[in-house]
Design a protein around this motif. Structure first.
Motif, PDB file in Angstrom:
ATOM      1  N   PRO A 178       0.839  -1.210   0.000  1.00 13.11           N
ATOM      2  CA  PRO A 178       0.000   0.000   0.000  1.00 13.11           C
ATOM      3  C   PRO A 178       0.872   1.257   0.000  1.00 13.11           C
ATOM      4  CG  PRO A 178      -0.634  -1.528   1.757  1.00 13.11           C
ATOM      5  CD  PRO A 178       0.654  -2.031   1.193  1.00 13.11           C
ATOM      6  N   ASN A 179       0.310   2.376  -0.409  1.00 12.84           N
ATOM      7  CA  ASN A 179       1.062   3.645  -0.350  1.00 12.84           C
ATOM      8  C   ASN A 179       1.265   4.071   1.097  1.00 12.84           C
ATOM      9  OD1 ASN A 179      -0.841   3.744  -2.931  1.00 12.84           O
ATOM     10  ND2 ASN A 179       1.085   4.781  -3.370  1.00 12.84           N
ATOM     11  N   LEU A 180       0.301   3.692   1.971  1.00 12.66           N
ATOM     12  CA  LEU A 180       0.421   4.087   3.377  1.00 12.66           C
ATOM     13  C   LEU A 180      -0.201   2.999   4.252  1.00 12.66           C
ATOM     14  CD1 LEU A 180      -0.373   7.651   4.760  1.00 12.66           C
ATOM     15  CD2 LEU A 180      -1.089   5.637   6.011  1.00 12.66           C
ATOM     16  N   ILE A 181       0.469   2.681   5.357  1.00 10.62           N
ATOM     17  CA  ILE A 181      -0.155   1.805   6.361  1.00 10.62           C
ATOM     18  C   ILE A 181      -0.099   2.515   7.715  1.00 10.62           C
ATOM     19  CG2 ILE A 181       0.308  -0.385   5.172  1.00 10.62           C
ATOM     20  CD1 ILE A 181       2.648  -0.856   7.104  1.00 10.62           C
ATOM     21  N   LYS A 182      -1.074   2.188   8.591  1.00 12.09           N
ATOM     22  CA  LYS A 182      -1.108   2.817   9.915  1.00 12.09           C
ATOM     23  C   LYS A 182      -1.236   1.736  11.002  1.00 12.09           C
ATOM     24  CE  LYS A 182      -3.547   3.866  12.966  1.00 12.09           C
ATOM     25  NZ  LYS A 182      -3.391   3.104  14.271  1.00 12.09           N
ATOM     26  N   ALA A 206       9.778   0.110  11.010  1.00 11.36           N
ATOM     27  CA  ALA A 206       9.078   0.909   9.987  1.00 11.36           C
ATOM     28  C   ALA A 206       9.971   1.048   8.754  1.00 11.36           C
ATOM     29  CB  ALA A 206       8.707   2.273  10.558  1.00 11.36           C
ATOM     30  N   ARG A 207      11.289   1.231   8.976  1.00 12.83           N
ATOM     31  CA  ARG A 207      12.216   1.364   7.828  1.00 12.83           C
ATOM     32  C   ARG A 207      12.249   0.070   7.012  1.00 12.83           C
ATOM     33  NH1 ARG A 207      16.673   5.173  10.331  1.00 12.83           N
ATOM     34  NH2 ARG A 207      15.839   7.113   9.489  1.00 12.83           N
ATOM     35  N   GLU A 208      12.170  -1.073   7.729  1.00 15.57           N
ATOM     36  CA  GLU A 208      12.161  -2.375   7.040  1.00 15.57           C
ATOM     37  C   GLU A 208      10.961  -2.429   6.077  1.00 15.57           C
ATOM     38  OE1 GLU A 208      12.579  -5.453  10.111  1.00 15.57           O
ATOM     39  OE2 GLU A 208      11.344  -6.777   8.858  1.00 15.57           O
ATOM     40  N   LEU A 209       9.806  -1.933   6.530  1.00 17.95           N
ATOM     41  CA  LEU A 209       8.601  -1.960   5.682  1.00 17.95           C
ATOM     42  C   LEU A 209       8.711  -0.972   4.527  1.00 17.95           C
ATOM     43  CD1 LEU A 209       6.025  -2.352   8.575  1.00 17.95           C
ATOM     44  CD2 LEU A 209       6.469  -4.014   6.761  1.00 17.95           C
ATOM     45  N   GLU A 215       5.339   3.201   0.767  1.00 18.22           N
ATOM     46  CA  GLU A 215       5.821   4.593   0.702  1.00 18.22           C
ATOM     47  C   GLU A 215       5.844   5.270   2.081  1.00 18.22           C
ATOM     48  OE1 GLU A 215       4.037   8.436  -1.605  1.00 18.22           O
ATOM     49  OE2 GLU A 215       3.319   6.473  -2.238  1.00 18.22           O
ATOM     50  N   ILE A 216       4.741   5.145   2.828  1.00 11.66           N
ATOM     51  CA  ILE A 216       4.626   5.849   4.122  1.00 11.66           C
ATOM     52  C   ILE A 216       4.161   4.853   5.188  1.00 11.66           C
ATOM     53  CG2 ILE A 216       3.480   7.709   5.394  1.00 11.66           C
ATOM     54  CD1 ILE A 216       2.921   9.082   2.686  1.00 11.66           C
ATOM     55  N   LEU A 228       6.300   8.740  11.935  1.00 12.47           N
ATOM     56  CA  LEU A 228       6.030   8.575  10.506  1.00 12.47           C
ATOM     57  C   LEU A 228       7.361   8.402   9.779  1.00 12.47           C
ATOM     58  CD1 LEU A 228       3.422  10.468   8.466  1.00 12.47           C
ATOM     59  CD2 LEU A 228       5.731  10.273   7.611  1.00 12.47           C
ATOM     60  N   VAL A 229       7.420   7.389   8.921  1.00  9.33           N
ATOM     61  CA  VAL A 229       8.672   7.073   8.232  1.00  9.33           C
ATOM     62  C   VAL A 229       8.405   6.942   6.730  1.00  9.33           C
ATOM     63  CG1 VAL A 229      10.574   5.407   8.063  1.00  9.33           C
ATOM     64  CG2 VAL A 229       9.522   5.846  10.279  1.00  9.33           C
ATOM     65  N   THR A 230       9.264   7.620   5.937  1.00  8.59           N
ATOM     66  CA  THR A 230       9.254   7.454   4.475  1.00  8.59           C
ATOM     67  C   THR A 230      10.690   7.111   4.065  1.00  8.59           C
ATOM     68  OG1 THR A 230       9.816   9.749   4.062  1.00  8.59           O
ATOM     69  CG2 THR A 230       7.471   9.233   4.168  1.00  8.59           C
ATOM     70  N   GLU A 231      10.923   6.988   2.768  1.00  5.63           N
ATOM     71  CA  GLU A 231      12.260   6.594   2.338  1.00  5.63           C
ATOM     72  C   GLU A 231      13.334   7.586   2.813  1.00  5.63           C
ATOM     73  OE1 GLU A 231      12.583   5.835  -1.837  1.00  5.63           O
ATOM     74  OE2 GLU A 231      14.706   5.342  -1.660  1.00  5.63           O
ATOM     75  N   GLY A 232      13.000   8.904   2.736  1.00  6.01           N
ATOM     76  CA  GLY A 232      14.042   9.874   3.061  1.00  6.01           C
ATOM     77  C   GLY A 232      13.834  10.603   4.367  1.00  6.01           C
ATOM     78  N   ASP A 233      12.801  10.239   5.135  1.00  6.67           N
ATOM     79  CA  ASP A 233      12.411  11.078   6.255  1.00  6.67           C
ATOM     80  C   ASP A 233      11.869  10.251   7.418  1.00  6.67           C
ATOM     81  OD1 ASP A 233      12.144  13.617   7.234  1.00  6.67           O
ATOM     82  OD2 ASP A 233      10.798  14.306   5.638  1.00  6.67           O
ATOM     83  N   ALA A 234      11.961  10.812   8.620  1.00  4.36           N
ATOM     84  CA  ALA A 234      11.304  10.201   9.782  1.00  4.36           C
ATOM     85  C   ALA A 234      10.947  11.331  10.732  1.00  4.36           C
ATOM     86  CB  ALA A 234      12.224   9.207  10.458  1.00  4.36           C
ATOM     87  N   ALA A 235       9.748  11.303  11.294  1.00  3.12           N
ATOM     88  CA  ALA A 235       9.329  12.359  12.215  1.00  3.12           C
ATOM     89  C   ALA A 235       8.502  11.748  13.337  1.00  3.12           C
ATOM     90  CB  ALA A 235       8.505  13.400  11.465  1.00  3.12           C
ATOM     91  N   HIS A 236       8.612  12.392  14.525  1.00  4.19           N
ATOM     92  CA  HIS A 236       7.839  11.934  15.683  1.00  4.19           C
ATOM     93  C   HIS A 236       7.091  13.127  16.262  1.00  4.19           C
ATOM     94  CE1 HIS A 236       7.386  11.295  20.115  1.00  4.19           C
ATOM     95  NE2 HIS A 236       6.922  10.137  19.686  1.00  4.19           N
ATOM     96  N   ALA A 237       5.840  12.913  16.641  1.00  5.27           N
ATOM     97  CA  ALA A 237       5.072  13.992  17.274  1.00  5.27           C
ATOM     98  C   ALA A 237       4.246  13.405  18.415  1.00  5.27           C
ATOM     99  CB  ALA A 237       4.157  14.674  16.252  1.00  5.27           C
TER     100      ALA A 237
END
Ligand code: ADP
Ligand code: FBP
Length: 315
Positions: A178-182, A206-209, A215-216, A228-237
């Motif tokens: 999928p483009n995004l999983i939660k 998350a990086r493994e997935l 994608e996300i 939230l993790v993508t190929e080039g980014d990771a953020a926590h809130a």
């Protein structure tokens, strides 16, 4: 426009009690009914915040009528797929300290023809949509092959495919990339097959997935916020909630806020902050209530300046 499919919707019955004691007669101080099921909650949260959405739901039995009435009362646009069985009623038991115990029914058996009708209704709603989110468990009788039909059909219509589920169906869905999983914390651990005690472990999983082609990956972490993790980014809130009332539907509201931000073109870190705000705002509300813009404004989500990698989760 964000389309949701809830293959196994419910009417959510929330009971407020003093303390959960097995084997005792417990008198509820309060009770409420909400339209429920993960995709339904995503659509309810989007509609409550003025976003365009359609909820696709199989509907049958008395609870099916009730679901349609409850959805109608909240102004959510929905496409009902008639089924011969009765949809479920899920019970949640809420204690004053915010502890939530959920009792989910398996749901009605869907025939092959009903499953086909549910897929067709979703794909017809997907024409022109930006995102299609398939959320929650599969009812008995529905093969996990349904995810590849949905993934292919959604992509053929130019929309992006989102899945939020648990157990074996989630594993099957993840295989369609999928483009995004939660996933939440527990579901992510199930997906990668081992425990994830710290944020560092969650990031690695998350990086493994993401490396496998998703994608996300947005991981909701209860009171510890979301990553939230993508190929080039990771953020926590994260956002503090002083008096948690009910966590039912918090993950769905988090996903709704995130998709709303992404569909509005926000950068992923800002979309994540929005998702955490919607999820945390839901926790301060009774039953499966979804937050309005005023509820969302009352929480103060913060993006972590650096990933708190040593954070031990669930403490
Ligand atoms: N106790 C809490 N305090 C503050 N925010 C919370 C709390 N529980 C949940 N949230 C918010 O709701 C989101 C979803 O919660 P979570 O329990 O991880 O999802 P799920 O309902 O899918 O298990 C979290 O990412 C967070 O933003
Ligand atoms: O389809 P499942 O996994 O049984 O979950 C359905 C239940 O989850 C909910 O969607 C709430 O989900 P979350 O608390 O995970 O956000 C309820 O409305 C519904 O009763």
């Amino acid at each position: 426009m964000i389309v949701t499919l809830t293959p196994n919707p419910s009417v959510d019955h929330a009971l407020v009690i003093d303390e959960l004691e097995r084997g005792e007669v417990l008198r509820a101080a309060d009770a409420r009914l909400d339209a429920g099921g993960k995709g339904v909650n995503v659509s309810r949260a989007l509609a409550a915040n003025g976003a365009e959405t359609v909820a696709v739901v199989p509907v049958g039995g008395h609870q099916g009528h009730l679901l349609a009435d409850l959805l109608g009362a909240t102004g959510v646009s929905h496409r009902d797929v008639p089924i011969s069985g009765a949809i479920r009623m899920n019970v949640s038991v809420l204690e004053p300290d915010g502890t939530t115990t959920k009792l989910n029914e398996p749901g009605p058996v869907l025939s092959e023809a009903e499953t086909r009708a549910m897929v067709d209704a979703t794909l017809s709603a997907a024409e022109g949509a930006a995102w299609v989110a398939v959320c929650g468990s599969l009812p008995p009788g529905v093969s996990t092959d349904v995810y590849s039909d949905l993934a292919d059909g959604v992509r053929a219509r130019g929309a992006r495919f989102v899945v939020d589920s648990s157990g074996a169906p989630f594993l099957a869905a993840v295989a369609t990339k999928p483009n995004l999983i939660k996933p939440n914390h527990e579901e992510l651990a199930e997906l990668v097959g081992h425990d994830l005690p710290t944020l560092r472990d969650v990031l690695a999983a998350a990086r493994e997935l993401v490396t496998s082609g998703i994608e996300i990956v947005a991981v909701s972490l209860g009171a510890d916020g979301a990553l939230l993790v993508t190929e080039g980014d990771a953020a926590h809130a994260q956002a503090k909630v002083t008096t948690p009332v009910s966590t039912v539907g918090a993950g769905d509201c988090m996903l709704a806020g995130l998709l709303h931000g992404l569909a509005s073109g926000l950068p992923i870190s800002e979309a994540l902050v929005g998702g955490v705000a919607w999820g945390s705002a839901a926790v301060a509300l009774p039953g499966s209530s979804v937050p309005t813009p005023d509820d969302v404004r009352r929480v103060a989500p913060a993006l972590s300046p650096e990933l708190p990698l040593s954070l031990e989760l669930g403490h």
